[in-house]
Design an enzyme around this catalytic site. Structure first.
Site, PDB file in Angstrom:
ATOM      1  N   THR A 172     -11.576  -0.166  -0.176  1.00 54.74           N
ATOM      2  CA  THR A 172     -11.452   0.596   1.060  1.00 54.74           C
ATOM      3  C   THR A 172     -12.523   0.191   2.067  1.00 54.74           C
ATOM      4  O   THR A 172     -12.250   0.057   3.264  1.00 54.74           O
ATOM      5  CB  THR A 172     -11.551   2.100   0.765  1.00 54.74           C
ATOM      6  N   SER A 230       0.935  10.599  17.951  1.00 55.51           N
ATOM      7  CA  SER A 230       0.905  10.183  19.357  1.00 55.51           C
ATOM      8  C   SER A 230       2.017   9.183  19.636  1.00 55.51           C
ATOM      9  O   SER A 230       2.703   9.275  20.655  1.00 55.51           O
ATOM     10  CB  SER A 230      -0.450   9.571  19.705  1.00 55.51           C
ATOM     11  N   HIS A 246     -16.691  14.936   3.588  1.00 54.75           N
ATOM     12  CA  HIS A 246     -16.086  15.460   4.790  1.00 54.75           C
ATOM     13  C   HIS A 246     -15.535  14.349   5.688  1.00 54.75           C
ATOM     14  O   HIS A 246     -14.388  14.425   6.128  1.00 54.75           O
ATOM     15  CB  HIS A 246     -16.982  16.414   5.575  1.00 54.75           C
ATOM     16  N   THR A 250      -7.613  -1.461  -4.821  1.00 58.83           N
ATOM     17  CA  THR A 250      -7.121  -0.086  -4.816  1.00 58.83           C
ATOM     18  C   THR A 250      -6.120   0.114  -5.946  1.00 58.83           C
ATOM     19  O   THR A 250      -6.169   1.120  -6.678  1.00 58.83           O
ATOM     20  CB  THR A 250      -6.461   0.242  -3.467  1.00 58.83           C
ATOM     21  N   THR A 293     -11.029  -6.535  13.547  1.00 56.77           N
ATOM     22  CA  THR A 293      -9.774  -6.882  14.194  1.00 56.77           C
ATOM     23  C   THR A 293      -9.647  -6.187  15.536  1.00 56.77           C
ATOM     24  O   THR A 293      -9.351  -6.817  16.554  1.00 56.77           O
ATOM     25  CB  THR A 293      -8.586  -6.470  13.305  1.00 56.77           C
ATOM     26  N   SER A 343      -8.527  -6.148  -0.918  1.00 58.77           N
ATOM     27  CA  SER A 343      -8.675  -4.695  -0.786  1.00 58.77           C
ATOM     28  C   SER A 343      -7.505  -3.968  -1.421  1.00 58.77           C
ATOM     29  O   SER A 343      -7.689  -2.994  -2.156  1.00 58.77           O
ATOM     30  CB  SER A 343      -8.734  -4.295   0.692  1.00 58.77           C
ATOM     31  N   ASP A 354      -2.422 -11.338  12.834  1.00 58.76           N
ATOM     32  CA  ASP A 354      -2.823 -10.740  11.551  1.00 58.76           C
ATOM     33  C   ASP A 354      -4.173 -10.082  11.759  1.00 58.76           C
ATOM     34  O   ASP A 354      -4.720 -10.080  12.855  1.00 58.76           O
ATOM     35  CB  ASP A 354      -2.910 -11.812  10.443  1.00 58.76           C
ATOM     36  N   PHE A 359      -5.851  19.286 -13.116  1.00 53.40           N
ATOM     37  CA  PHE A 359      -6.218  19.527 -11.716  1.00 53.40           C
ATOM     38  C   PHE A 359      -7.184  18.457 -11.211  1.00 53.40           C
ATOM     39  O   PHE A 359      -7.195  18.119 -10.028  1.00 53.40           O
ATOM     40  CB  PHE A 359      -6.717  20.953 -11.453  1.00 53.40           C
ATOM     41  N   THR A 400     -11.561  -2.872   3.749  1.00 54.35           N
ATOM     42  CA  THR A 400     -10.519  -2.600   4.741  1.00 54.35           C
ATOM     43  C   THR A 400     -11.127  -2.082   6.027  1.00 54.35           C
ATOM     44  O   THR A 400     -10.758  -2.505   7.132  1.00 54.35           O
ATOM     45  CB  THR A 400      -9.526  -1.562   4.192  1.00 54.35           C
ATOM     46  N   ASP A 432       1.624  16.556 -11.556  1.00 51.78           N
ATOM     47  CA  ASP A 432       0.448  17.370 -11.906  1.00 51.78           C
ATOM     48  C   ASP A 432       0.504  18.716 -11.184  1.00 51.78           C
ATOM     49  O   ASP A 432       0.198  19.770 -11.765  1.00 51.78           O
ATOM     50  CB  ASP A 432      -0.844  16.646 -11.501  1.00 51.78           C
ATOM     51  N   ARG A 477       3.255  10.893  -9.321  1.00 51.74           N
ATOM     52  CA  ARG A 477       2.359  11.280 -10.430  1.00 51.74           C
ATOM     53  C   ARG A 477       1.539  12.514 -10.048  1.00 51.74           C
ATOM     54  O   ARG A 477       1.434  13.470 -10.812  1.00 51.74           O
ATOM     55  CB  ARG A 477       1.453  10.080 -10.769  1.00 51.74           C
ATOM     56  N   THR A 529      -9.758  18.422  18.482  1.00 51.72           N
ATOM     57  CA  THR A 529      -8.448  18.497  17.851  1.00 51.72           C
ATOM     58  C   THR A 529      -7.504  19.347  18.682  1.00 51.72           C
ATOM     59  O   THR A 529      -6.331  19.014  18.854  1.00 51.72           O
ATOM     60  CB  THR A 529      -8.567  19.102  16.444  1.00 51.72           C
ATOM     61  N   LYS A 582      -6.121  17.394  21.468  1.00 51.59           N
ATOM     62  CA  LYS A 582      -5.008  16.533  21.047  1.00 51.59           C
ATOM     63  C   LYS A 582      -3.712  17.328  20.964  1.00 51.59           C
ATOM     64  O   LYS A 582      -2.655  16.872  21.421  1.00 51.59           O
ATOM     65  CB  LYS A 582      -5.329  15.898  19.689  1.00 51.59           C
ATOM     66  N   TYR A 641       0.839  -1.198   0.000  1.00 57.40           N
ATOM     67  CA  TYR A 641       0.000   0.000   0.000  1.00 57.40           C
ATOM     68  C   TYR A 641       0.879   1.255   0.000  1.00 57.40           C
ATOM     69  O   TYR A 641       0.650   2.195  -0.762  1.00 57.40           O
ATOM     70  CB  TYR A 641      -0.878   0.032   1.259  1.00 57.40           C
ATOM     71  N   HIS A 676      -6.194  26.481   2.559  1.00 58.22           N
ATOM     72  CA  HIS A 676      -6.606  25.853   3.827  1.00 58.22           C
ATOM     73  C   HIS A 676      -6.514  24.342   3.738  1.00 58.22           C
ATOM     74  O   HIS A 676      -5.890  23.693   4.592  1.00 58.22           O
ATOM     75  CB  HIS A 676      -8.031  26.256   4.203  1.00 58.22           C
ATOM     76  N   PHE A 677      -7.133  23.735   2.745  1.00 51.57           N
ATOM     77  CA  PHE A 677      -7.165  22.277   2.793  1.00 51.57           C
ATOM     78  C   PHE A 677      -5.816  21.658   2.486  1.00 51.57           C
ATOM     79  O   PHE A 677      -5.487  20.605   3.035  1.00 51.57           O
ATOM     80  CB  PHE A 677      -8.307  21.653   1.983  1.00 51.57           C
ATOM     81  N   HIS A 678      -4.985  22.337   1.666  1.00 45.10           N
ATOM     82  CA  HIS A 678      -3.631  21.810   1.520  1.00 45.10           C
ATOM     83  C   HIS A 678      -2.852  21.958   2.813  1.00 45.10           C
ATOM     84  O   HIS A 678      -2.037  21.106   3.163  1.00 45.10           O
ATOM     85  CB  HIS A 678      -2.897  22.507   0.377  1.00 45.10           C
ATOM     86  N   ASN A 734      -8.014  -8.706   3.014  1.00 51.59           N
ATOM     87  CA  ASN A 734      -7.039  -7.621   3.071  1.00 51.59           C
ATOM     88  C   ASN A 734      -6.291  -7.519   1.746  1.00 51.59           C
ATOM     89  O   ASN A 734      -6.102  -6.429   1.181  1.00 51.59           O
ATOM     90  CB  ASN A 734      -6.071  -7.907   4.222  1.00 51.59           C
ATOM     91  N   TYR A 764     -11.398  13.140   7.475  1.00 51.46           N
ATOM     92  CA  TYR A 764     -11.093  12.663   8.826  1.00 51.46           C
ATOM     93  C   TYR A 764     -10.562  11.240   8.809  1.00 51.46           C
ATOM     94  O   TYR A 764      -9.762  10.877   9.654  1.00 51.46           O
ATOM     95  CB  TYR A 764     -12.313  12.813   9.735  1.00 51.46           C
ATOM     96  N   SER A 804      -8.149  11.540  27.764  1.00 47.87           N
ATOM     97  CA  SER A 804      -8.770  12.616  26.987  1.00 47.87           C
ATOM     98  C   SER A 804      -8.449  12.450  25.505  1.00 47.87           C
ATOM     99  O   SER A 804      -9.238  12.821  24.650  1.00 47.87           O
ATOM    100  CB  SER A 804      -8.290  13.983  27.482  1.00 47.87           C
ATOM    101  N   ASN A 808      -2.367  -0.917   8.382  1.00 50.01           N
ATOM    102  CA  ASN A 808      -2.261  -2.342   8.103  1.00 50.01           C
ATOM    103  C   ASN A 808      -0.993  -2.922   8.725  1.00 50.01           C
ATOM    104  O   ASN A 808      -1.010  -3.995   9.316  1.00 50.01           O
ATOM    105  CB  ASN A 808      -2.197  -2.550   6.587  1.00 50.01           C
ATOM    106  N   MET A 867       0.571  22.522 -12.701  1.00 45.63           N
ATOM    107  CA  MET A 867      -0.401  23.556 -12.382  1.00 45.63           C
ATOM    108  C   MET A 867       0.282  24.831 -11.912  1.00 45.63           C
ATOM    109  O   MET A 867      -0.066  25.936 -12.344  1.00 45.63           O
ATOM    110  CB  MET A 867      -1.359  23.069 -11.297  1.00 45.63           C
ATOM    111  N   GLU A 917     -14.374  11.698   4.773  1.00 43.65           N
ATOM    112  CA  GLU A 917     -13.166  11.201   4.110  1.00 43.65           C
ATOM    113  C   GLU A 917     -11.909  11.887   4.635  1.00 43.65           C
ATOM    114  O   GLU A 917     -10.900  11.239   4.893  1.00 43.65           O
ATOM    115  CB  GLU A 917     -13.301  11.410   2.599  1.00 43.65           C
TER     116      GLU A 917
END
Lengths: 667, 133, 224
Positions: A200, A298, A283, A148, A210, A144, A134, A102, A203, A75, A71, A358, A361, A61, A418-420, A141, A287, A314, A123, A79, A285
């Site tokens: 997915t 952690s 959304h 992908t 498990t 899966s 396992d 894009f 998985t 791209d 790849r 968050t 954390k 994976y 923001h999202f990047h 597994n 997370y 906590s 995994n 851009m 996704e």
């Protein structure tokens, strides 16, 4: 006979994809020839392709993700360079091509880079940390993973045969409907994502089962490592969200193939419903991507601070809180679509609330570092870089969560930045930290630290150079996905952004160099004890790499840092604490070609669906059914590892560790 | 000694007998369980068809009554056919079911809430298309 | 500390994995669960994911219920006698599937095959009734490409029908496996998954016949 497929599908008239495709095809062919000539094929088939071992599958994976990172990044370079050149100019990429780039960039980075990378790390490490042999369903597994890979292959085939979608990484209707996207591009997208989506989902089911049903004796929920908790949370979100994606893309597929009217302009279709459903998946996704990354941090932070993680309870509550809340905020992706103030307010508040766990954390990681003797290894640097970068990205997220602000900033480069910011700072830094941290466990030798740190600095500096300017131009009004523009005030910022992209390129080059150098010098960099970082959780009790069965005898767990407590005891005594166990034979599941064959048939079926080669579709489906029956008809599903073999392997591990203790080594 | 044949992640070698599970029931008891489930399901099905036509129920509440009957019959199926119990090995199943119910409610009622608001605020697509022409 | 954190049990009575049999079941702290529990639970999670997929189709159906584009509506189209027949047939097949589970539990090849055959025939009847209904609608110009409402109806109910068809294929395979290989453990676990699947399909049908057919047949003024 061949449906819509004909020679025009190959882009003979477009030099860039033609050249790119030719390079890839030649490189692949050369690789296959070299592998065959050196006689590696039987080994690869036996040990990797048909393997159902979670460790091997996890590594594959991550390898897929690494290749797809290249790849997707190419791209991105295209851009950035296009936007740096296209001020009062056409640039070098015509709009039809730029739109595919894009779209491919986002699709590949999310589905075929980030997802496989986090799934690969989960995994690999999760069963080891649980102290078991396992996952619940090892052959599933393997299926899966190969599904992908099949999806990734289909997307890459679109570069040379046909075209890719021009609709962005989520194919919004009506643009993605047949009327406005009559080519095969959207179909490539749909089938690639559906196929890999099934993988997915399987998985997610595998991991939930498990973690809840297969743990070492004595490992209560409270004693599970935080990485396993985040794996559980992410897997629950996969099970909750991916069926929505399957259903929504199926509806779009029916619109395109059978003239249905879910999202069309005519017949009563409702394009807004696509937005609603796809973001109800979309959304959660993100997370799914970030929760395992939090888990990696952690583990890394507590290891390299030499302290147990601060605020374990906590941390667990925050993780499960994020799991549930992530399913309640999806409308913030379409505040501007017009649901009205009351709906927007509810989802806006929910989106701000999700920042709280968050934050909990982040404070826990910081307090773990407080008062510790921090070892600034490469993995720790990724973690610290994450903390700074992710906080910034998260804060801009809270800004965007306010509907009023979002009305100005929606679909601007501020949103893109923001999202990047959160995905690169959170997910990408996280998988790089996990890759560095678990590499010795997987392969038996440590990566070069210096090159790793150099790569980190290039990524960090490159990221800020590439994306901070995008916040600025976003505030100045630049929308996303622009092929050209004429505002002079944007131009210098976009130049800086292009420079940033090239600095990141240096970072990637350094990572490739790091891998090359480390492999060549692996004899000197061997991890002899299995515990190169002075770890605290159970995976460090095994050899590097672990034997196929992981543990000769499943450990009995009585604390939440099971390996650390016994290690401290052993160090105090300067000898191993546990007596040699009575070894018995271990049954392991047989390797199976089911995964590979299923994926091969999936590629054939997907390709035929895209090009409307109906007879081949039927053949593919029949073949898939035959594969399942063949798998179900097996009489011998396991092989036995004799007790002497188990004993031999485990004795070697015990001897190495006893020697290290006697030497009074710091490990 | 039977050949140990359960690997699958080091699962405990044993037969079908799950420690802690309720004792073996007789065939008659098990068939009775299924028959009770079938009977209750038939009753609720008839009730649903009746509710659809009757004047006895407040007309505007029939749809809600059908929803309640749906949930009730699903419960019967879960208990009598899918054997949802409260024994310790089933706890995770109930938790997972609760999680699933939460997600279903979020998706169905959440989507309805959002889409009704969107549809109210925005011009219907066929009128929008007419404007284009 | 008196008890070491890693204690390795080596009492031969404890089985090849060297671990104590789970004293505390259900919470997972007694070691890996028995295989039947693992298989059953994994399939249970899969069923929940499938139900979530159906709920997305339900949501689309609910949203598009009124989008008939001037074409036929639910009230005009649905024939409740057909729905009642389908419901009866599927409910009966759920019962016979339960009987098949009991037959498998008691290792009776004859009753297993009979119960599965009856289940399969009932399931096939269900599919034929549904196909007849669908082709009837298409012939009346109420096919799935007529309107958004019809698209969502055909997709939701058709998705259930496809699940039943795949289950029938699975059922045939199970009959063949029991006949060829007897009541081996892995086949019995596979059958456990099949029966869970079959019962779950009846659960989804309960939602469909109530919330699609019966609610859809109500006069439009009674709907929210």
């Amino acid at each position: 006979m061949l449906g819509k497929l004909n020679w025009q599908a190959i882009p003979f008239d477009q030099p860039i994809p033609l050249a790119a495709g030719a390079v890839v095809v030649l490189a692949l062919a050369a690789l296959l020839v070299w592998l065959a000539a050196k006689g590696y094929m039987p080994y690869l088939w036996r040990e990797w392709i048909t393997s159902v071992d979670h460790k091997r599958i996890g590594i594959m994976y991550c390898l897929l993700a690494g290749v797809m990172l290249l790849r997707g990044f190419i791209d991105a370079l295209m851009m950035r360079s296009q936007q740096a050149l296209a001020f009062h100019a056409a640039g070098y990429l015509p709009p039809e091509h730029y739109n595919q780039i894009f779209s491919a960039h986002g699709t590949i980075m999310i589905f075929f880079m980030a997802m496989p990378f986090v799934i690969g790390l989960m995994n690999f490490a999760m069963p080891l940390q649980l102290g078991v042999r396992d996952v619940a369903f090892p052959t599933l597994n393997s299926v899966s993973f190969w599904l992908t890979a099949a999806g990734a292959l289909l997307v890459n085939i679109s570069l040379v045969v046909g075209e890719f979608a021009r609709t962005g990484w989520l194919p919004f209707p009506p643009l993605s409907e047949l009327t406005y996207s009559p080519g095969v591009g959207v179909d490539y997208y749909l089938w690639a994502i559906q196929i890999s989506g099934i993988g997915t989902l399987m998985t997610g089911i595998n991991f939930v089962t498990t973690i809840l049903k297969i743990r070492a004796p004595g490992m209560t929920y409270r004693r599970m490592s935080i990485f396993c908790w985040t794996t559980l949370a992410a897997s629950l979100v996969i099970v909750a969200a991916f069926p929505i994606l399957t259903a929504t893309l199926a509806m779009l597929t029916l619109d395109r193939y059978s003239g249905f009217h879910f999202f069309t302009n005519e017949g009563g279709g409702n394009a807004m419903m696509f937005m609603n459903l796809i973001w109800a998946w979309g959304h959660p996704e993100v997370y799914i991507l970030v929760l395992p990354a939090f888990g990696v941090f952690s583990e890394v932070v507590s290891t390299f601070c030499g302290k147990p993680l601060f605020g374990r309870r906590s941390m667990i509550v925050a993780t499960m809180g994020i799991c549930i809340l992530s399913l309640c905020v999806w409308l913030h992706h379409f505040f501007t679509m017009g649901a009205g103030a009351d709906v927007n307010a509810v989802f806006g508040i929910a989106s701000m609330i999700i920042a709280v766990p968050t934050g909990v954390k982040i404070y826990n990681w910081l307090f773990t570092m407080y008062g510790a003797r921090v070892r600034f290894s490469a993995a720790m640097l990724w973690s610290i870089g994450f903390m700074v970068t992710f906080i910034l990205g998260g804060v801009t997220g809270v800004l965007l969560a306010s509907p009023a602000a979002d009305f100005v900033l929606h679909e601007s480069l501020f949103q893109v930045a923001h999202f990047h910011n959160v995905i690169i700072g959170g997910v990408v830094f996280g998988v790089f930290a996990g890759y560095t941290y678990w590499f010795p466990k997987a392969f038996g030798f440590v990566l070069d630290e210096r090159l790793g740190k150099a790569a980190f600095w290039c990524w960090l500096i490159g990221f800020y150079l590439a994306f901070m300017p995008l916040y600025v131009v976003g505030l100045e009004g630049m929308t996303r996905r622009m092929q050209h523009y004429d505002r002079p005030e944007w131009y210098p910022w976009l130049l800086v952004a292009a420079v940033g992209a090239f600095v990141i390129l240096c970072g990637i080059a350094l990572q490739i160099a790091q891998l090359w150098v480390s492999i060549r010098g692996r004899a000197q960099r061997r991890d002899l004890t299995g515990d190169p970082w002075d770890g605290r959780s159970l995976e460090w009790a095994t050899t590097s790499p672990p034997p196929m069965f992981n543990f000769a005898v499943l450990p009995d767990v009585v604390s939440d840092e099971p390996y650390w407590s016994i290690k401290q005891q052993a160090r105090a005594q300067a000898q191993l604490v546990t007596p040699e166990p009575e070894y018995t034979s271990i049954e392991v599941p047989r390797n199976s070609a089911t995964g590979f064959v299923t994926a091969f048939l999936a590629v054939v079926t997907g390709f035929s669906l895209i090009w409307h080669i109906w007879w081949l579709v039927i053949l593919g489906l029949v073949g898939a059914y035959a594969t399942f029956v063949a798998f179900a008809w097996r009489d011998h599903t396991e092989i036995e590892i004799p007790a002497e073999e188990v004993a031999r392997i485990d004795r070697a591990n015990r001897a190495a560790r006893a020697a290290a203790l006697r030497e009074g080594a710091t490990r | 000694m039977s050949k140990p044949s359960d690997f699958e992640a080091g699962s405990y070698v044993g037969g079908d007998r799950v420690p802690g599970a309720p004792e073996e029931r007789t065939l008659a008891q098990e068939v009775r369980g299924y028959l009770i489930g079938l009977g209750l399901a038939i009753l609720l099905t008839i009730a649903s068809f009746w509710a659809d036509h009757t004047r006895e129920i407040y007309a505007a509440g029939i749809a809600m009554a059908l929803l309640v009957l749906t949930v009730a019959q699903i419960g019967i199926h879960l208990i009598f056919f899918l054997h949802i119990t409260t024994d310790p090995d089933n706890e995770n199943n109930i938790l997972a079911l609760a999680f699933g119910v939460l997600i279903v409610c979020l998706i169905v009622f959440g989507s309805l809430w959002v889409m009704i608001h969107l549809n109210n605020n925005l011009m219907p697509m066929d009128k929008l298309m007419q404007m284009q022409r | 500390m008196s008890t070491p954190a890693l204690r390795l049990a080596h009492d031969p009575a404890l089985g090849p994995a060297g671990i104590a049999p789970p004293q505390v079941t259900g919470r997972g702290a007694g070691g890996p669960a028995p295989k039947r529990i693992i298989v059953g639970y994994g399939f249970w999670i899969f069923l929940l994911s499938d139900v979530i997929m159906f709920s997305a189709f339900f949501a689309a159906y609910a949203v598009l219920f009124k989008s008939t584009d001037g074409g036929p509506s639910a009230h005009e189209l649905f024939d409740l006698r057909n729905t009642a027949a389908q419901t009866a047939v599927l409910l009966a097949s759920t019962f016979t599937c339960g009987m098949a589970s009991l037959a498998v539990g008691h290792r009776s090849q004859k009753w297993t095959q009979i119960a599965l055959l009856v289940t399969g025939l009932l399931g096939l009847t269900f599919i034929l009734l549904e196909v007849r209904e669908f082709t009837g609608f298409v012939a009346r110009g109420a096919g799935p490409s007529r309107s958004a409402f019809l698209s969502s109806f055909f997709t939701l109910v058709g998705c259930h029908g496809i699940h039943v068809s795949v289950a029938l294929l699975w059922l045939g395979t199970m009959m063949a496996q029991f006949y060829a290989k007897g009541f081996r453990q892995d086949i019995r676990y596979r059958f456990l998954c099949f029966s869970l699947f079959w019962h779950a399909l009846d659960i989804v049908w309960v939602a469909i016949f109530n919330l699609v057919y019966l609610v859809g047949s109500l006069p439009p003024e009674l709907l929210p």
